[in-house]
Design a protein around this motif. Sequence first.
Motif, mmCIF file in Angstrom:
data_model
loop_
_atom_site.group_PDB
_atom_site.id
_atom_site.type_symbol
_atom_site.label_atom_id
_atom_site.label_comp_id
_atom_site.label_asym_id
_atom_site.label_seq_id
_atom_site.Cartn_x
_atom_site.Cartn_y
_atom_site.Cartn_z
ATOM 1 N N ASP A 53 38.319 38.616 47.550
ATOM 2 C CA ASP A 53 39.429 38.140 47.049
ATOM 3 C C ASP A 53 40.654 38.853 46.671
ATOM 4 O O ASP A 53 41.973 38.398 47.032
ATOM 5 C CB ASP A 53 38.892 37.554 45.568
ATOM 6 N N MET A 54 40.410 40.093 46.266
ATOM 7 C CA MET A 54 41.470 41.148 46.327
ATOM 8 C C MET A 54 42.162 41.426 47.635
ATOM 9 O O MET A 54 43.375 41.198 47.862
ATOM 10 C CB MET A 54 40.946 42.491 45.577
ATOM 11 N N LEU A 55 41.456 41.482 48.689
ATOM 12 C CA LEU A 55 42.088 41.572 49.928
ATOM 13 C C LEU A 55 42.736 40.540 50.336
ATOM 14 O O LEU A 55 43.816 40.566 51.065
ATOM 15 C CB LEU A 55 40.860 41.787 51.079
ATOM 16 N N ILE A 56 42.370 39.140 50.353
ATOM 17 C CA ILE A 56 43.164 38.103 50.501
ATOM 18 C C ILE A 56 44.504 38.018 49.786
ATOM 19 O O ILE A 56 45.483 37.816 50.298
ATOM 20 C CB ILE A 56 42.140 36.744 50.350
ATOM 21 N N GLU A 57 44.252 38.379 48.488
ATOM 22 C CA GLU A 57 45.854 38.187 47.723
ATOM 23 C C GLU A 57 46.715 39.085 48.059
ATOM 24 O O GLU A 57 47.663 38.788 48.359
ATOM 25 C CB GLU A 57 45.123 38.251 46.234
ATOM 26 N N ASN A 58 46.249 40.319 48.457
ATOM 27 C CA ASN A 58 47.056 41.481 48.838
ATOM 28 C C ASN A 58 47.712 41.004 50.292
ATOM 29 O O ASN A 58 48.750 41.464 50.528
ATOM 30 C CB ASN A 58 46.515 42.732 48.837
ATOM 31 N N ILE A 59 46.711 40.517 51.201
ATOM 32 C CA ILE A 59 47.438 40.268 52.355
ATOM 33 C C ILE A 59 48.448 39.189 52.547
ATOM 34 O O ILE A 59 49.510 39.001 53.074
ATOM 35 C CB ILE A 59 46.128 39.887 53.410
ATOM 36 N N LYS A 60 48.269 38.073 51.273
ATOM 37 C CA LYS A 60 49.128 36.812 51.414
ATOM 38 C C LYS A 60 50.534 37.585 50.740
ATOM 39 O O LYS A 60 51.480 36.981 51.088
ATOM 40 C CB LYS A 60 48.715 36.045 50.216
#
Length: 339
Positions: A324-331
């Motif tokens: 989830d952290m990866l997804i949010e930071n890529i967004k």
Amino acid sequence: MIYGHGDDLWRYAGKVKHNFSTNIHSAFDHRDLMKAIAASVDAVTAYPEPEPLAVERAVAELHDALPEHVMVANGATEAIYLIAAEFPSCKSAIVVPTFREYQDAAILHGHEVCYVGSLDDIPADADLVWLCNPNNPTGEVVEKSVLLRVIAENRDKILIVDQAYSDYTLLPVLTTADALEAGNVILLGSLTKRFAVPGLRIGYAVGCRELMDRIKRRRMPWSVNGLSMAAALYLLGNISDYKIDSALLHSEALRLSAALSECGIKVRPTDCNFILCELPQGSAWQLKEYLIQEAGILIRDASNFEGLDERHFRVAAQTPEENDMLIENIKRWIDKERT
């Protein structure tokens, strides 16, 4: 070799908190392994076996084979270079995109190298065929029936099938029995991937005795050190303590894929725990540096794989919270690039 493939954690000392760049399972408890290594530390004062025969016997037992069918090496990468050395100046067909060391080893030993998109494109005059299955960086697995057909149709060629990630897929892959029956197949395996111990450098090749005898002639004495051998014997003797939940990791990889696709990122289908992605804009290097600086997240810039470009990157599923952290930071990075 090419620098930058695999886990380049060493470039970012102290900055990485969440490592998505390595494909291996990282949640094992290695405390008992460390005790076993510490108990063997006296091994550094004496020469180890010139050939890692004890480890070869353990690997052979794991694969229901004879020790003569196994060659243990200083990582699967050493086995790749030894195979390439035994067949100098031949023609190597490499199914791409894939692990770069096949290409580098072949070129080092004077091979004519050709790149093919699938096993159906193998040139008739190829001598060696290199296949990563499950494939790094795509995570795709060739259907076993297809692979067996290709092997049967190419008896005049040697197929090197790298199954280092076989524990990370639910799909069937080749068995040692398949390789021995065929006679023209060399399977590569990796304790690095199976037990998450990349620093130990323990890999192996499995094939018919004739091929293994030829390749072992190329192996230098003491290529595997005493502590690595002690660790390998401990791990192989305690394999039940090291379970990989490939179903859970794959489901998280699929969830990651869906979320990244919603961001406009192209994602290749995967049968494993890792995925290959292509950015709609910007470069993987820029994204990688942003994630390191802003969140301590490390991804794999995949631009140095043959057939890929600066927009490609690879990530391996971690815990749901980390994903989830990866997804949010890529967004956040994509939104920043769009403004």
